[in-house]
Design a protein around this motif. Structure first.
Motif, short mmCIF file in Angstrom:
data_model
loop_
_atom_site.label_atom_id
_atom_site.label_comp_id
_atom_site.label_asym_id
_atom_site.label_seq_id
_atom_site.Cartn_x
_atom_site.Cartn_y
_atom_site.Cartn_z
N VAL A 183 0.84 -1.20 0.00
CA VAL A 183 0.00 0.00 0.00
C VAL A 183 0.87 1.24 0.00
O VAL A 183 2.00 1.24 0.50
CB VAL A 183 -0.97 0.04 1.21
CG1 VAL A 183 -1.91 -1.14 1.19
CG2 VAL A 183 -0.19 0.07 2.52
N HIS A 237 1.04 5.26 1.30
CA HIS A 237 0.44 6.16 2.28
C HIS A 237 1.39 7.31 2.53
O HIS A 237 2.54 7.12 2.95
CB HIS A 237 0.16 5.42 3.59
CG HIS A 237 -0.57 6.24 4.61
ND1 HIS A 237 -1.83 6.75 4.41
CD2 HIS A 237 -0.20 6.66 5.86
CE1 HIS A 237 -2.23 7.44 5.46
NE2 HIS A 237 -1.25 7.41 6.36
N ILE A 295 -5.08 -3.91 4.01
CA ILE A 295 -5.34 -2.58 4.55
C ILE A 295 -6.44 -1.90 3.75
O ILE A 295 -6.36 -1.80 2.52
CB ILE A 295 -4.07 -1.70 4.52
CG1 ILE A 295 -2.89 -2.44 5.18
CG2 ILE A 295 -4.34 -0.36 5.21
CD1 ILE A 295 -3.11 -2.85 6.62
N PHE A 296 -7.47 -1.42 4.44
CA PHE A 296 -8.60 -0.72 3.81
C PHE A 296 -8.70 0.68 4.39
O PHE A 296 -8.63 0.85 5.62
CB PHE A 296 -9.91 -1.47 4.04
CG PHE A 296 -11.13 -0.71 3.59
CD1 PHE A 296 -11.44 -0.63 2.24
CD2 PHE A 296 -11.95 -0.06 4.51
CE1 PHE A 296 -12.56 0.08 1.81
CE2 PHE A 296 -13.06 0.64 4.08
CZ PHE A 296 -13.37 0.71 2.73
N MET A 297 -8.86 1.69 3.52
CA MET A 297 -9.02 3.07 3.99
C MET A 297 -10.44 3.54 3.72
O MET A 297 -10.92 3.51 2.58
CB MET A 297 -8.03 4.01 3.32
CG MET A 297 -8.08 5.43 3.89
SD MET A 297 -6.71 6.49 3.35
CE MET A 297 -7.17 6.75 1.63
N GLU A 298 -11.09 4.00 4.77
CA GLU A 298 -12.44 4.55 4.67
C GLU A 298 -12.37 5.96 4.07
O GLU A 298 -11.30 6.58 3.99
CB GLU A 298 -13.09 4.55 6.07
CG GLU A 298 -14.51 5.03 6.14
CD GLU A 298 -15.49 4.28 5.26
OE1 GLU A 298 -15.38 4.46 4.04
OE2 GLU A 298 -16.38 3.58 5.79
N THR A 331 -9.79 6.97 7.88
CA THR A 331 -9.55 5.91 8.85
C THR A 331 -9.14 4.63 8.13
O THR A 331 -9.75 4.25 7.13
CB THR A 331 -10.82 5.63 9.68
OG1 THR A 331 -11.23 6.84 10.32
CG2 THR A 331 -10.54 4.58 10.75
N ARG A 332 -8.11 3.97 8.66
CA ARG A 332 -7.61 2.75 8.01
C ARG A 332 -7.74 1.56 8.96
O ARG A 332 -7.56 1.68 10.17
CB ARG A 332 -6.16 2.92 7.57
CG ARG A 332 -6.00 4.02 6.53
CD ARG A 332 -4.64 3.98 5.88
NE ARG A 332 -3.57 4.19 6.83
CZ ARG A 332 -2.31 3.82 6.62
NH1 ARG A 332 -1.97 3.17 5.53
NH2 ARG A 332 -1.39 4.07 7.53
N TYR A 333 -8.07 0.42 8.37
CA TYR A 333 -8.24 -0.82 9.12
C TYR A 333 -7.36 -1.90 8.50
O TYR A 333 -7.15 -1.93 7.28
CB TYR A 333 -9.69 -1.29 9.08
CG TYR A 333 -10.68 -0.31 9.67
CD1 TYR A 333 -10.92 -0.26 11.04
CD2 TYR A 333 -11.38 0.58 8.85
CE1 TYR A 333 -11.83 0.64 11.57
CE2 TYR A 333 -12.28 1.48 9.37
CZ TYR A 333 -12.51 1.51 10.74
OH TYR A 333 -13.40 2.41 11.26
N LYS A 345 -8.30 -1.26 13.88
CA LYS A 345 -7.87 0.05 13.38
C LYS A 345 -6.35 0.12 13.29
O LYS A 345 -5.64 -0.33 14.18
CB LYS A 345 -8.40 1.16 14.29
CG LYS A 345 -8.13 2.57 13.78
CD LYS A 345 -8.72 3.61 14.71
CE LYS A 345 -8.39 5.02 14.20
NZ LYS A 345 -8.94 6.08 15.10
N GLU A 359 -2.01 5.92 12.53
CA GLU A 359 -1.78 6.90 11.46
C GLU A 359 -0.47 6.62 10.73
O GLU A 359 -0.39 6.76 9.51
CB GLU A 359 -1.77 8.32 12.04
CG GLU A 359 -1.37 9.41 11.05
CD GLU A 359 -2.25 9.46 9.80
OE1 GLU A 359 -1.73 9.85 8.74
OE2 GLU A 359 -3.44 9.13 9.89
N GLY A 398 0.87 3.80 10.35
CA GLY A 398 0.81 2.49 9.72
C GLY A 398 1.70 1.43 10.33
O GLY A 398 1.83 0.33 9.76
#
Length: 402
Positions: A159, A161, A216-219, A223-225, A239, A242, A244
């Motif tokens: 990912v 970021h 990893i999924f970002m809303e 917000t990332r999960y 969660k 920030e 990562g």
């Protein structure tokens, strides 16, 4: 003498009659052949097999199928046709696709052999999502927390970021007295090719191989999960910090395994897509590998990234897995999903080619169609095998002229 004369006359008449018949039939046959040729020419019939009759007048849908019109390619873009597998080499768990500033798409896969040595998290790249090449590895040296005698680095997620590139990966830990066998680590670089600096310790660890397959999924709000799971245990989510590099709060169980259901001996390889305010969880089930492999991709849906998720069979018993075996390919699964530059969704995954087992879990790609709010691949018939002219649309490579 008279009898012989009549016999001669009769024979002559018979010969003349036969000649007339032959001449008439020949003329008629030529007219038929000419008419058929004129008809074909007028219709500009294409791709008709030599022994196949043209019954398009009786079957108007036939020509419609042959003359499928491909979507227009936007200016500055390219469409790349493909035929599975698109990378004829072992490339398991191709999760995580990013496009870097150099114009290449990058993925990272589970460990595999290249050039006679084991590459720990191989890096592949492509300019069109179809033609891939090996270009490096994430962990040329294993971090201290990993087992060096029994190397297992699996199922990464690449990912981007804030200008950095993160590889989250599954790894077998060093022997310990805490019943912690596998964990999820993270390594960071300024470019997808590296070099990567590992955190040096797992951000989560657990028993057996239950703590593998990070995603990893970002809303929409940033917000990332992180999702993970396997080994007949539930799919979990938590969660992500920030930076990562760690997890915050407590893990949440988002999907249970129900072993009596199809492809649910175990569930792993989560991937989440948000579409029209719905969250679609793609997971792979059953046995991924080896002689008894029977992997498949199934889908669940929710109104929240943290569930509860409804499985496809709970919504409609007639729904099929998104991807399962067919005559050409076995055990398709562990996917990524990417939207090309024309807005079309594609699923990247691995599968065994039944005719070429020496390739291992080869790299595959297929188009995702959304039908009544549900993803469909190849009309539910498993991986495609023939030439797919309507391939991904991507930017043209930058000119290499100096």
């Amino acid at each position: 003498m008279i009898r012989m004369k009549w016999i001669g006359i009769s024979v002559s008449v018979l010969i003349i009659g036969l000649a007339i018949v032959i001449l008439w039939m020949s003329k008629g046959g030529n007219e038929v052949e000419k008419t058929a040729k004129d008809t074909d020419k007028g219709k500009e019939v294409e791709n008709v097999e030599p022994n196949e009759s043209d019954d398009s007048d009786d079957n108007p849908d036939k020509n419609k199928e042959e003359e499928v019109e491909l979507p227009v390619v936007p200016e500055g873009m390219q469409r790349t046709a493909f035929q599975n597998p698109i990378f004829k080499h072992d490339a398991p768990d191709p999760t995580g696709i990013v496009k870097a500033d150099d114009g290449f798409y990058y993925i990272v896969t589970t460990q595999s052999m290249y050039y006679g040595s084991l590459k720990k998290l191989p890096i592949l790249r492509s300019q069109n999502l179809v033609d891939w090449e090996y270009v490096g590895e994430v962990l040329p040296q294993l971090p201290d927390w990993l087992h060096t005698g029994e190397v297992n680095v699996w199922a990464p997620d690449l990912v981007e970021h804030n200008g950095k590139y993160y590889v989250y990966y599954s790894g077998k830990s060093k022997p310990n007295d805490r019943d912690e066998d596998f964990g999820i680590g993270v390594a960071v670089a300024d470019h997808p090719l590296g070099p990567y600096e590992d955190k040096g310790e797992p951000i989560v660890i657990g028993p057996s191989f239950s703590t593998i397959d990070p995603f990893i999924f970002m809303e929409d709000d940033g917000t990332r999960y992180m999702y993970w799971g396997s080994a007949e245990q539930p799919i979990m989510a938590q969660k992500l910090s920030e930076d990562g590099m760690s997890l915050e709060g407590e893990p949440i169980k988002i999907l249970d395994v129900e072993a009596y259901k199809p492809y649910e001996k175990l569930l792993e390889g989560p991937w989440v897509v948000k579409r029209d305010d719905k969250y679609y969880l793609f997971v792979s089930g059953n046995n991924c590998c080896g002689e008894w492999a029977n992997y498949a991709v199934v889908v669940a849906v929710s109104d929240s990234p943290l569930g509860p998720f409804q499985k496809y069979l709970e919504i409609d018993e007639e729904y099929k897995p998104l991807l399962e075996e067919n005559e050409k390919f076995n055990a398709p699964g562990h996917n990524s999903i990417i939207t090309d530059e024309a807005g079309q969704d594609w699923i990247l995954y691995h599968a065994y080619d039944r005719g070429n087992p020496q390739w291992g879990r080869a790299l595959m790609i297929d188009k995702i169609e959304w039908v009544d709010g549900w993803p469909v691949v190849n009309k539910g018939n498993g991986p495609t095998s023939g030439l797919q002219k309507d391939g991904p649309i991507t930017s043209l490579p930058e000119s290499s002229d100096e």
